[in-house]
Design a protein around this motif. Structure first.
Motif: not given
Length: 236
Positions: A10-13, A21-26, A30-32, A227-232
């Motif tokens: 969460d800190l990295a995101t 992060l707000y939308y990730d938490r919803r 949330r696995e990579p 936006t570009r995702s942190l995951r991607s």
């Protein structure tokens, strides 16, 4: 009641984009993604990768030409910590700190009771946490999300060990690049700022303004910003 502990991921995101992060938490999952996991796993296979021919390396999730990749791995063997990186004392270690908790992909050096003398005092060099990124390294140093994650790992390991940990390592195994992260006032300040941001999120944070890093975010339809995702980008 003290605030709940924040996760390293969460800190990295949040260092990349608090709104993401707000939308990730919803989300429930949330696995990579598997592609990111496969690239992270390269960091545990350096000796085997060095022995592969071009065809074998092309089948691996690397981002360099096979010859360049082998040359980069050969350069890593000159590092004094090469043996520790290829045979770490701990792998995928859960670190539980005062403010944050998460996984260090590797820990170099002894920890806990093995790192103390008969009187319980620490002995030898402090252990070193390692963060592995599936993404591409910058020309120098590390990206801020990995820097924040590395600082979180240092603070958490310091909390567990009862001594200061001032050094971490970030690996970019798809490029055979290893970078050192030293604890500094600036890095600690950034970590604390991001930690406050994560704790304060109770609604969508301010949108980014057409930032190039956000072009392909999976939350684009919800966020309303390209936006570009942190995951991607980083596989977190």
């Amino acid at each position: 009641m003290p605030p709940a502990k924040t996760t390293f991921s969460d800190l990295a995101t949040a260092a990349y984009c608090p709104r993401q992060l707000y939308y990730d938490r919803r989300e429930d999952d949330r696995e990579p993604p598997p592609e990111a996991t496969a690239r992270i796993d390269l960091a545990f296979r350096y000796p085997a990768l060095r022995g592969m021919d071009d065809a074998e390396l092309r089948a691996e999730p690397i981002d360099r030409d096979p010859a360049e990749y082998r040359a980069a791995l050969a350069r890593l063997t000159d590092r004094p910590d090469w043996a520790a990186l290829t045979d770490p004392d701990g792998t995928r270690v859960l670190l539980d700190g005062k403010d944050a908790r998460g996984i260090a992909h590797k820990v170099l050096g002894t920890t806990g009771a093995d790192a103390t003398d008969d009187e319980g005092e620490p002995t030898g060099d402090p252990p070193v946490p390692v963060v592995v990124s599936p993404g591409e390294p910058p020309d120098r140093g590390v990206w801020e999300p990995q820097s924040v994650r590395a600082v979180a790992a240092m603070h958490a390991l310091s909390w567990e060990e009862g001594r200061r940990i001032r050094r971490a390592i970030v690996e970019y195994p798809a490029h055979a690049v290893v970078r050192e992260v030293r604890l500094s006032v600036r890095r600690s300040g950034t970590y604390r700022r991001v930690l406050r941001t994560v704790r304060d999120i109770d609604g969508p944070p301010a949108r980014l303004s057409n930032d190039a890093k956000c072009r392909e975010c999976r939350h684009r339809s919800n966020c309303g910003v390209r936006t570009r995702s942190l995951r991607s980008l980083l596989g977190l």
